[in-house]
Design a protein around this motif. Structure first.
Motif, PDB file in Angstrom:
ATOM      1  N   ASP A   1      -5.452 -81.102 118.859  1.00 57.31           N
ATOM      2  CA  ASP A   1      -4.794 -80.372 117.772  1.00 57.31           C
ATOM      3  C   ASP A   1      -5.789 -80.020 116.651  1.00 57.31           C
ATOM      4  O   ASP A   1      -5.536 -80.260 115.472  1.00 57.31           O
ATOM      5  CB  ASP A   1      -3.641 -81.202 117.205  1.00 57.31           C
ATOM      6  CG  ASP A   1      -2.685 -80.344 116.368  1.00 57.31           C
ATOM      7  OD1 ASP A   1      -2.528 -79.152 116.689  1.00 57.31           O
ATOM      8  OD2 ASP A   1      -2.120 -80.874 115.395  1.00 57.31           O
TER       9      ASP A   1
ATOM     10  N   SER B   1      -8.080 -77.632 114.205  1.00 58.71           N
ATOM     11  CA  SER B   1      -8.087 -76.342 113.512  1.00 58.71           C
ATOM     12  C   SER B   1      -9.342 -76.258 112.653  1.00 58.71           C
ATOM     13  O   SER B   1      -9.711 -77.230 111.987  1.00 58.71           O
ATOM     14  CB  SER B   1      -6.845 -76.172 112.627  1.00 58.71           C
ATOM     15  OG  SER B   1      -5.659 -76.201 113.397  1.00 58.71           O
TER      16      SER B   1
ATOM     17  N   PHE C   1     -10.222 -71.182 114.858  1.00 56.06           N
ATOM     18  CA  PHE C   1      -9.197 -71.479 115.860  1.00 56.06           C
ATOM     19  C   PHE C   1      -8.218 -72.469 115.242  1.00 56.06           C
ATOM     20  O   PHE C   1      -8.540 -73.173 114.281  1.00 56.06           O
ATOM     21  CB  PHE C   1      -9.773 -72.000 117.187  1.00 56.06           C
ATOM     22  CG  PHE C   1     -10.758 -73.117 117.071  1.00 56.06           C
ATOM     23  CD1 PHE C   1     -10.347 -74.415 116.776  1.00 56.06           C
ATOM     24  CD2 PHE C   1     -12.106 -72.904 117.291  1.00 56.06           C
ATOM     25  CE1 PHE C   1     -11.249 -75.461 116.687  1.00 56.06           C
ATOM     26  CE2 PHE C   1     -13.031 -73.936 117.198  1.00 56.06           C
ATOM     27  CZ  PHE C   1     -12.596 -75.219 116.902  1.00 56.06           C
ATOM     28  N   GLU C   2      -7.007 -72.528 115.816  1.00 54.96           N
ATOM     29  CA  GLU C   2      -5.949 -73.375 115.272  1.00 54.96           C
ATOM     30  C   GLU C   2      -5.271 -74.162 116.388  1.00 54.96           C
ATOM     31  O   GLU C   2      -5.010 -73.637 117.466  1.00 54.96           O
ATOM     32  CB  GLU C   2      -4.913 -72.524 114.542  1.00 54.96           C
ATOM     33  CG  GLU C   2      -5.456 -71.805 113.305  1.00 54.96           C
ATOM     34  CD  GLU C   2      -4.375 -71.019 112.585  1.00 54.96           C
ATOM     35  OE1 GLU C   2      -3.882 -71.519 111.559  1.00 54.96           O
ATOM     36  OE2 GLU C   2      -4.016 -69.923 113.063  1.00 54.96           O
ATOM     37  N   HIS C   3      -5.006 -75.435 116.123  1.00 53.78           N
ATOM     38  CA  HIS C   3      -4.233 -76.312 117.013  1.00 53.78           C
ATOM     39  C   HIS C   3      -4.790 -76.289 118.444  1.00 53.78           C
ATOM     40  O   HIS C   3      -4.041 -76.163 119.415  1.00 53.78           O
ATOM     41  CB  HIS C   3      -2.755 -75.906 117.004  1.00 53.78           C
ATOM     42  CG  HIS C   3      -2.156 -75.847 115.630  1.00 53.78           C
ATOM     43  ND1 HIS C   3      -2.013 -76.968 114.839  1.00 53.78           N
ATOM     44  CD2 HIS C   3      -1.701 -74.796 114.903  1.00 53.78           C
ATOM     45  CE1 HIS C   3      -1.485 -76.622 113.684  1.00 53.78           C
ATOM     46  NE2 HIS C   3      -1.285 -75.312 113.687  1.00 53.78           N
ATOM     47  N   LEU C   4      -6.093 -76.454 118.544  1.00 50.83           N
ATOM     48  CA  LEU C   4      -6.746 -76.435 119.847  1.00 50.83           C
ATOM     49  C   LEU C   4      -6.782 -77.853 120.422  1.00 50.83           C
ATOM     50  O   LEU C   4      -7.272 -78.785 119.777  1.00 50.83           O
ATOM     51  CB  LEU C   4      -8.168 -75.888 119.715  1.00 50.83           C
ATOM     52  CG  LEU C   4      -9.033 -75.929 120.985  1.00 50.83           C
ATOM     53  CD1 LEU C   4      -8.426 -75.053 122.080  1.00 50.83           C
ATOM     54  CD2 LEU C   4     -10.462 -75.488 120.678  1.00 50.83           C
ATOM     55  N   THR C   5      -6.258 -78.004 121.636  1.00 51.98           N
ATOM     56  CA  THR C   5      -6.357 -79.255 122.383  1.00 51.98           C
ATOM     57  C   THR C   5      -7.092 -78.974 123.680  1.00 51.98           C
ATOM     58  O   THR C   5      -6.770 -78.015 124.394  1.00 51.98           O
ATOM     59  CB  THR C   5      -4.959 -79.833 122.671  1.00 51.98           C
ATOM     60  OG1 THR C   5      -4.335 -80.190 121.424  1.00 51.98           O
ATOM     61  CG2 THR C   5      -5.052 -81.066 123.551  1.00 51.98           C
ATOM     62  N   TRP C   6      -8.082 -79.810 123.996  1.00 55.42           N
ATOM     63  CA  TRP C   6      -8.966 -79.529 125.140  1.00 55.42           C
ATOM     64  C   TRP C   6      -9.543 -80.839 125.639  1.00 55.42           C
ATOM     65  O   TRP C   6      -9.971 -81.681 124.851  1.00 55.42           O
ATOM     66  CB  TRP C   6     -10.070 -78.583 124.677  1.00 55.42           C
ATOM     67  CG  TRP C   6     -11.044 -78.132 125.726  1.00 55.42           C
ATOM     68  CD1 TRP C   6     -10.776 -77.785 127.007  1.00 55.42           C
ATOM     69  CD2 TRP C   6     -12.462 -77.964 125.547  1.00 55.42           C
ATOM     70  NE1 TRP C   6     -11.927 -77.399 127.642  1.00 55.42           N
ATOM     71  CE2 TRP C   6     -12.973 -77.497 126.771  1.00 55.42           C
ATOM     72  CE3 TRP C   6     -13.322 -78.151 124.465  1.00 55.42           C
ATOM     73  CZ2 TRP C   6     -14.332 -77.213 126.943  1.00 55.42           C
ATOM     74  CZ3 TRP C   6     -14.667 -77.877 124.636  1.00 55.42           C
ATOM     75  CH2 TRP C   6     -15.159 -77.402 125.858  1.00 55.42           C
TER      76      TRP C   6
ATOM     77  N   LEU D   1     -17.023 -74.172 118.369  1.00 56.64           N
ATOM     78  CA  LEU D   1     -16.559 -75.254 119.232  1.00 56.64           C
ATOM     79  C   LEU D   1     -17.732 -76.039 119.804  1.00 56.64           C
ATOM     80  O   LEU D   1     -17.740 -77.284 119.783  1.00 56.64           O
ATOM     81  CB  LEU D   1     -15.700 -74.674 120.367  1.00 56.64           C
ATOM     82  CG  LEU D   1     -15.193 -75.671 121.410  1.00 56.64           C
ATOM     83  CD1 LEU D   1     -14.295 -76.711 120.767  1.00 56.64           C
ATOM     84  CD2 LEU D   1     -14.452 -74.942 122.527  1.00 56.64           C
TER      85      LEU D   1
ATOM     86  N   LEU E   1     -11.690 -72.124 129.653  1.00 55.32           N
ATOM     87  CA  LEU E   1     -11.059 -72.211 128.343  1.00 55.32           C
ATOM     88  C   LEU E   1     -11.214 -70.858 127.665  1.00 55.32           C
ATOM     89  O   LEU E   1     -12.339 -70.410 127.453  1.00 55.32           O
ATOM     90  CB  LEU E   1     -11.718 -73.308 127.484  1.00 55.32           C
ATOM     91  CG  LEU E   1     -11.238 -73.374 126.031  1.00 55.32           C
ATOM     92  CD1 LEU E   1      -9.770 -73.805 125.964  1.00 55.32           C
ATOM     93  CD2 LEU E   1     -12.125 -74.329 125.217  1.00 55.32           C
TER      94      LEU E   1
ATOM     95  N   LEU F   1     -10.686 -68.736 124.358  1.00 54.99           N
ATOM     96  CA  LEU F   1     -10.429 -68.826 122.927  1.00 54.99           C
ATOM     97  C   LEU F   1      -9.997 -67.472 122.388  1.00 54.99           C
ATOM     98  O   LEU F   1     -10.340 -66.437 122.944  1.00 54.99           O
ATOM     99  CB  LEU F   1     -11.704 -69.275 122.191  1.00 54.99           C
ATOM    100  CG  LEU F   1     -12.186 -70.680 122.510  1.00 54.99           C
ATOM    101  CD1 LEU F   1     -13.486 -70.972 121.759  1.00 54.99           C
ATOM    102  CD2 LEU F   1     -11.139 -71.719 122.172  1.00 54.99           C
TER     103      LEU F   1
END
Length: 472
Positions: free
Chosen positions: A261, A263, A272-277, A298, A468, A470
């Motif tokens: 999550d 940002s 970027f916002e609310h990125l889960t990886w 990132l 992934l 983006l």
């Protein structure tokens, strides 16, 4: 130019070159890395004194000075300017970003031009929305437009662009082609473009000169240059046995990278916002997205270059970020190459010392290396076809040769995680094919993990098994 040959032995062609540029007839200069493309355009633009032959100019403006009528833009050091030198990691440090001048202030301070010329130029290049941005915050495509504008403020008749498309996604490449066409039509500028592959030559170009072994061919067309290039491509894959032996057995990590999550914003701009990886050992990821979508940001978090990582829920190599580990504890697991890093290396030292800097995670050369360390570097250079560059000065190599040396630097410590951001940028097709094979062979070793960024789908290693995206 007729029978031109530079006086400087270090930048001399193997044979005199003949070159003709006609007004409004755009030209591309292609060829392998180190073949002499940059030397040729320096001869054309007056950057090298000629030992023999001559260059004749016929400018529209009577009395025009050469440095005003012919301008060159090279995109290898896009963020640095004479007014504001750039250093590695500046983009990720908020206080230092504020020291970077704005686009508007730099353009206003550039060479004098009439108000009408400036207005037309800014509208053609769509620069007005960028005026208040710091230079280091621009994406690759935005940087291209800024540097072209700076060069055009002197109203040149010829604009030489070295490697104009490196690092650009397909829509941005198309946009840059449209910009060049509009500039040619509205401002009467003739373009000379250098590139490693004839496949990149844009539609506006009518004539191609091919450099081969420091020799300049006669003029040809794009189709003929491309056919000859494809015929020379190697076949077959690189075997694991051709690489240096592994120095260790890579551990198995459940979470090489886990971001939850997350940002990232700079001012009003959301990267970027609310990125889960989550990335596990042995996976090979293609990290993709448009220019400006956050790929470099990132990767800067993963590589411990970006201090924003401490405010995020980020785990690297099964350890939560900020629980007592140093950045060197993280970097010792990682082999890394990016355009950002390339710009940070400007040391006049043998190329093998640049490769050895990867053993210490140092940015820059100049550190005395032992024979044991040299012995660790040379096999990787040989595997990539760069062994002959080991003793040559890094700063005297072509941009493509430098990129190949830095790719060897990413491999030299046999890393658990290999992060390659546009690693083949500026490489000619033959070198690119070999380098791609080395990446694939390396990833076939157990538990080696890959994060790979490219805007060219044909450059993706065959081992890629995750993606992934983006910016979606």
């Amino acid at each position: 130019m007729r029978g031109g040959m530079a006086a400087d032995p270090a930048r001399r062609l193997a044979a005199p070159a003949d070159f003709c540029l006609r007004r409004g007839r755009h030209v591309a200069v292609t060829g392998r890395n180190g073949s002499g493309k940059s030397t040729l355009v320096k001869m054309i633009s007056g950057g090298l004194y000629l030992r023999q032959g001559s260059v004749e100019y016929n400018f529209r403006r009577r009395g025009a000075r050469l440095y005003e009528a012919v301008r060159t833009v090279c995109f290898n050091d896009a963020y640095g300017t004479a007014e504001s030198p750039y250093y590695y990691q500046q983009r990720w440090n908020a206080s230092d970003r504020e020291m970077s001048p704005s686009v508007g202030s730099l353009l206003q301070a550039a060479a004098a031009a009439s108000d009408a010329w400036r207005a037309e130029l800014y509208d053609l290049l769509g620069l007005r929305p960028l005026f208040d941005r710091e230079l280091v915050t621009l994406s690759s495509g935005e940087l291209r437009r800024y540097h072209i504008a700076r060069a055009l403020l002197t109203a040149p008749e010829v604009l030489i662009l070295e490697s104009p498309f490196i690092g650009l996604d397909p829509p941005t490449r198309e946009l840059l082609c449209e910009v060049m066409e509009r500039v040619a039509e509205h401002l009467g500028v003739t373009f000379v473009l250098t590139m490693a592959s004839a496949a990149e030559v844009p539609r506006m170009v009518s004539t191609v000169y091919v450099m081969d072994g420091l020799r300049c061919s006669g003029p040809t067309d794009v189709a003929s240059a491309l056919a000859a290039e494809r015929e020379a491509l190697p076949s077959g894959r690189v075997s694991e046995a051709s690489l240096p032996a592994p120095t260790h057995a890579a551990p198995r990590y459940d979470r090489v990278v886990e971001l939850r999550d997350a940002s990232i914003s700079y001012g009003t701009r959301h990267v970027f916002e609310h990125l889960t990886w989550r990335v596990a050992s042995g996976e090979a990821w293609n990290v993709t997205g448009r220019n400006g979508s956050g790929k470099s940001t990132l990767l800067s978090l993963v590589c411990a270059d970006n201090p924003r990582a401490y405010a995020l829920d980020l785990t690297l190599f099964d350890r939560r970020r900020g629980t007592g580990e140093s950045i060197w504890d993280i970097k010792r697991h990682i082999g890394y190459l990016s355009p950002e890093m390339h710009r940070a290396f400007s040391d006049d030292v043998p190329a093998v010392e640049i490769v050895a800097s990867g053993l210490f995670d140092a940015v820059g050369g100049g550190r005395r290396i032992t024979e044991e360390q040299r012995a660790a570097c040379l096999p990787w250079m040989e595997a990539l076809g760069a062994g002959h560059l080991a003793g040559r000065s890094f700063v005297r190599l072509s941009s493509g040769e430098q990129r190949l040396v830095l790719l060897a630097r990413a491999f030299v410590k046999d890393p658990d995680l290999l992060i390659l951001d546009e690693p083949f940028q500026g490489l000619d097709p033959i070198v690119r094919a070999r380098a791609k094979g080395v990446v694939e062979a390396f990833c076939r070793r157990g538990n080696r993990t890959l994060l790979f960024v490219t805007h060219y789908p044909e450059s993706l290693p065959a081992v890629i098994n995750r993606t992934l995206r983006l910016g979606e």
